[in-house]
Design a protein around this motif. Structure first.
Motif, PDB file in Angstrom:
ATOM      1  N   PHE A 186     -28.207  70.622 -63.704  1.00 14.73           N
ATOM      2  CA  PHE A 186     -27.050  71.145 -62.975  1.00 14.73           C
ATOM      3  C   PHE A 186     -25.918  71.425 -63.952  1.00 14.73           C
ATOM      4  CE2 PHE A 186     -26.488  66.625 -63.351  1.00 14.73           C
ATOM      5  CZ  PHE A 186     -25.126  66.442 -63.533  1.00 14.73           C
ATOM      6  N   ALA A 187     -24.851  72.031 -63.438  1.00 16.44           N
ATOM      7  CA  ALA A 187     -23.657  72.273 -64.243  1.00 16.44           C
ATOM      8  C   ALA A 187     -22.721  71.076 -64.109  1.00 16.44           C
ATOM      9  CB  ALA A 187     -22.961  73.547 -63.787  1.00 16.44           C
ATOM     10  N   TYR A 188     -22.318  70.527 -65.227  1.00 13.58           N
ATOM     11  CA  TYR A 188     -21.486  69.325 -65.213  1.00 13.58           C
ATOM     12  C   TYR A 188     -20.204  69.532 -64.404  1.00 13.58           C
ATOM     13  CZ  TYR A 188     -18.968  65.233 -66.962  1.00 13.58           C
ATOM     14  OH  TYR A 188     -18.266  64.050 -67.050  1.00 13.58           O
ATOM     15  N   ALA A 189     -19.697  70.753 -64.402  1.00 21.41           N
ATOM     16  CA  ALA A 189     -18.452  71.030 -63.673  1.00 21.41           C
ATOM     17  C   ALA A 189     -18.615  70.813 -62.171  1.00 21.41           C
ATOM     18  CB  ALA A 189     -18.007  72.465 -63.945  1.00 21.41           C
ATOM     19  N   ASN A 190     -19.848  70.806 -61.673  1.00 17.75           N
ATOM     20  CA  ASN A 190     -20.107  70.645 -60.236  1.00 17.75           C
ATOM     21  C   ASN A 190     -20.623  69.249 -59.879  1.00 17.75           C
ATOM     22  OD1 ASN A 190     -19.468  73.383 -59.681  1.00 17.75           O
ATOM     23  ND2 ASN A 190     -21.529  73.996 -60.355  1.00 17.75           N
ATOM     24  N   LYS A 191     -20.471  68.281 -60.784  1.00 19.44           N
ATOM     25  CA  LYS A 191     -21.071  66.965 -60.586  1.00 19.44           C
ATOM     26  C   LYS A 191     -20.518  66.210 -59.378  1.00 19.44           C
ATOM     27  CE  LYS A 191     -17.984  64.489 -63.786  1.00 19.44           C
ATOM     28  NZ  LYS A 191     -17.383  63.581 -62.790  1.00 19.44           N
ATOM     29  N   ASP A 192     -19.312  66.572 -58.919  1.00 13.01           N
ATOM     30  CA  ASP A 192     -18.716  65.836 -57.797  1.00 13.01           C
ATOM     31  C   ASP A 192     -19.043  66.460 -56.441  1.00 13.01           C
ATOM     32  OD1 ASP A 192     -17.529  63.999 -59.546  1.00 13.01           O
ATOM     33  OD2 ASP A 192     -15.828  65.336 -59.901  1.00 13.01           O
ATOM     34  N   ASN A 193     -19.832  67.531 -56.452  1.00 10.95           N
ATOM     35  CA  ASN A 193     -20.164  68.228 -55.209  1.00 10.95           C
ATOM     36  C   ASN A 193     -21.633  68.016 -54.855  1.00 10.95           C
ATOM     37  OD1 ASN A 193     -17.540  69.311 -55.380  1.00 10.95           O
ATOM     38  ND2 ASN A 193     -18.295  71.096 -56.552  1.00 10.95           N
ATOM     39  N   PRO A 194     -21.967  68.068 -53.539  1.00  9.17           N
ATOM     40  CA  PRO A 194     -23.386  68.068 -53.164  1.00  9.17           C
ATOM     41  C   PRO A 194     -24.059  69.305 -53.762  1.00  9.17           C
ATOM     42  CG  PRO A 194     -21.990  67.659 -51.261  1.00  9.17           C
ATOM     43  CD  PRO A 194     -21.076  68.105 -52.362  1.00  9.17           C
ATOM     44  N   LEU A 195     -25.256  69.102 -54.305  1.00 10.46           N
ATOM     45  CA  LEU A 195     -25.945  70.193 -54.998  1.00 10.46           C
ATOM     46  C   LEU A 195     -27.229  70.555 -54.265  1.00 10.46           C
ATOM     47  CD1 LEU A 195     -25.551  68.868 -58.671  1.00 10.46           C
ATOM     48  CD2 LEU A 195     -24.107  70.545 -57.499  1.00 10.46           C
ATOM     49  N   LYS A 196     -27.326  71.832 -53.928  1.00 11.47           N
ATOM     50  CA  LYS A 196     -28.519  72.336 -53.267  1.00 11.47           C
ATOM     51  C   LYS A 196     -29.663  72.416 -54.282  1.00 11.47           C
ATOM     52  CE  LYS A 196     -30.410  76.445 -51.018  1.00 11.47           C
ATOM     53  NZ  LYS A 196     -30.139  77.864 -50.613  1.00 11.47           N
ATOM     54  N   ILE A 197     -30.840  71.881 -53.916  1.00 15.52           N
ATOM     55  CA  ILE A 197     -32.003  71.889 -54.804  1.00 15.52           C
ATOM     56  C   ILE A 197     -32.769  73.179 -54.583  1.00 15.52           C
ATOM     57  CG2 ILE A 197     -34.103  70.675 -55.506  1.00 15.52           C
ATOM     58  CD1 ILE A 197     -32.819  68.130 -54.257  1.00 15.52           C
ATOM     59  N   LYS A 198     -32.764  74.074 -55.573  1.00 17.63           N
ATOM     60  CA  LYS A 198     -33.367  75.399 -55.417  1.00 17.63           C
ATOM     61  C   LYS A 198     -34.897  75.369 -55.571  1.00 17.63           C
ATOM     62  CE  LYS A 198     -31.453  79.136 -56.824  1.00 17.63           C
ATOM     63  NZ  LYS A 198     -30.925  80.230 -57.668  1.00 17.63           N
ATOM     64  N   GLY A 199     -35.406  74.359 -56.257  1.00 17.02           N
ATOM     65  CA  GLY A 199     -36.839  74.298 -56.497  1.00 17.02           C
ATOM     66  C   GLY A 199     -37.130  73.412 -57.704  1.00 17.02           C
ATOM     67  N   SER A 200     -38.300  73.589 -58.291  1.00 21.37           N
ATOM     68  CA  SER A 200     -38.718  72.773 -59.435  1.00 21.37           C
ATOM     69  C   SER A 200     -39.089  73.661 -60.616  1.00 21.37           C
ATOM     70  CB  SER A 200     -39.924  71.896 -59.064  1.00 21.37           C
ATOM     71  OG  SER A 200     -39.590  70.984 -58.043  1.00 21.37           O
ATOM     72  N   ILE A 201     -38.792  73.174 -61.807  1.00 25.29           N
ATOM     73  CA  ILE A 201     -39.154  73.867 -63.046  1.00 25.29           C
ATOM     74  C   ILE A 201     -40.080  72.960 -63.842  1.00 25.29           C
ATOM     75  CG2 ILE A 201     -38.304  75.028 -65.115  1.00 25.29           C
ATOM     76  CD1 ILE A 201     -35.557  75.212 -63.798  1.00 25.29           C
ATOM     77  N   PHE A 202     -41.213  73.492 -64.277  1.00 23.56           N
ATOM     78  CA  PHE A 202     -42.205  72.718 -65.015  1.00 23.56           C
ATOM     79  C   PHE A 202     -42.275  73.182 -66.473  1.00 23.56           C
ATOM     80  CE2 PHE A 202     -43.385  72.557 -60.584  1.00 23.56           C
ATOM     81  CZ  PHE A 202     -43.732  71.227 -60.393  1.00 23.56           C
ATOM     82  N   ALA A 203     -42.692  72.274 -67.341  1.00 21.41           N
ATOM     83  CA  ALA A 203     -42.889  72.632 -68.749  1.00 21.41           C
ATOM     84  C   ALA A 203     -43.891  73.775 -68.846  1.00 21.41           C
ATOM     85  CB  ALA A 203     -43.388  71.424 -69.536  1.00 21.41           C
ATOM     86  N   GLY A 204     -43.552  74.796 -69.595  1.00 17.49           N
ATOM     87  CA  GLY A 204     -44.434  75.939 -69.762  1.00 17.49           C
ATOM     88  C   GLY A 204     -44.151  77.084 -68.823  1.00 17.49           C
TER      89      GLY A 204
END
Length: 389
Positions: A56-74
């Motif tokens: 996430f972006a550190y500037a948004n650490k105090d807000n609820p963050l919507k989880i867009k999905g997952s990123i895998f190695a590769g």
């Protein structure tokens, strides 16, 4: 000259190898790099996560963050977050654009499907930045590096599979003496088995050397000449026929063939009879016939010469410890003592004869006294060499 002077002298007489072999990483262990090797790409090649978590972006650490999905190695897809968004991310996966910090998975807190950051987290947490280890074009390994597993792992990580290493030094080994029989032959009472050649080959058993055992030379000048005239080798090593006995013909043969004696009469116990000859780019070591003497000469002199030729210098494992007991020295020569280290003290072997091969298997270290020393006192600091053969 003494042992230490002889080793330094040999360094000045080496002819550096100027030829290389192209090998693959499977054969690279303990070979020596012929050239500097540079990085093919940055390491890391991109910003990535050091742990499983949420990017996430550190500037948004105090807000609820919507989880867009997952990123895998590769994953090859380019991911991006907007304000108040994050991605679940796996170790080694590429950081999404606009993200700069990762919350570790064990610190996750989910409310209504959104990520809530309750942990006191630092900016750039577990974010491995592009090129923070090294940049493309930087020297990874320098010419002359002896390759270990750690070096091979580094090269493999950069996609380097074929590499240039110094070609192997070609060594021919003989033993000299009518009294000798090979260990696989039967012998009569007055004969002895050829221990020297096999111990020399074992000491020099290294991926950088190509060893060719040529057998036993009979005690005649013509036999010695035939051995010395062996083709296609950089170094010849013989044992026996090294001192001043009536059957010691090697020196005569070498002189008749135009070789120059560069080193002899070393002021040291055991290795004194050793000789070193040279003609053009061909070198010959004539080692003593006594087994312990031959082994020490090979370990200290021949090994030094060979590794100097390959531009190596730290090939002896030296350890500092205290001396246990007291000993008077003759002076005027190096004394060589076998022994072991116990409780940080070097304890010398009670047996120290040039024919007693059994003592080698019972002792791990070698102490070489300085030529001007008259005694070694109890608890005196000494440097000893690990016998790694």
């Amino acid at each position: 000259m003494d042992t230490f002077e002889a080793i330094n002298f040999l360094k000045t007489k080496t002819k550096k190898i100027q030829e290389f072999e192209l090998i693959n990483l499977n054969d690279a262990k303990d070979r020596i790099l012929f050239e500097d090797l540079r990085a093919e790409f940055d390491s890391p090649a991109f910003d990535n996560s050091a742990l499983d978590g949420y990017a996430f972006a550190y500037a948004n650490k105090d807000n609820p963050l919507k989880i867009k999905g997952s990123i895998f190695a590769g994953d090859l897809e380019e991911y991006k977050i907007n304000d108040d968004e994050c991605y679940k991310i796996m170790t080694g996966a590429k950081m999404p654009k606009n993200a700069d910090t990762v919350l570790m998975l064990e610190d996750e807190c989910l409310e209504n499907g959104a990520l809530i950051i309750k942990t006191d987290i630092k900016k750039f947490n577990v974010n491995r930045k592009k090129a923070e280890e090294f940049k493309k074009g930087e020297i990874l390994l320098k010419k002359g590096t002896m390759l270990k597993a750690s070096h091979i792992a580094l090269l493999a990580s950069q996609g380097k599979y074929k590499i240039k290493v110094f070609r192997k030094i070609k060594i021919c080994i003989f033993s000299s003496g009518n009294e000798l029989k090979e260990p696989f032959e039967s012998k009569k009472d007055a004969q002895i088995y050829n221990a020297n050649a096999y111990s020399i080959m074992a000491i020099l058993n290294h991926p950088c050397f190509e060893i060719n055992y040529k057998g036993i030379i009979q005690d005649t000048v013509s036999e010695c000449k035939n051995a010395i005239n062996t083709k296609d080798c950089d170094l010849i090593i013989t044992s026996g026929a090294a001192s001043v006995g009536e059957a010691d013909f090697m020196k005569q043969a070498l002189f008749e063939l135009g070789f120059e004696c560069l080193l002899s009469n070393i002021k040291a116990k055991f290795i004194k009879p050793s000789k070193f000859f040279a003609k053009d780019n061909k070198f010959v070591f004539v080692l003593p016939g006594n087994p312990i003497s031959a082994i020490f000469s090979c370990f200290l002199l021949v090994k030094s010469f060979l590794f100097f030729t390959l531009e190596q210098s730290n090939f002896f494992a030296v350890k500092t410890c205290k001396f246990k007991g007291e000993i008077n020295l003759k002076g005027g020569r190096n004394e060589l003592f076998l022994g072991n280290i116990k409780d940080k003290h070097f304890i010398q072997s009670k047996q120290n004869s040039s024919y007693m091969l059994s003592i080698l298997s019972k002792n791990e270290y070698l102490l070489i006294s300085k030529i001007d020393k008259k005694e070694i006192k109890n608890d005196e600091d000494v440097s000893v060499i690990k016998l790694d053969f």
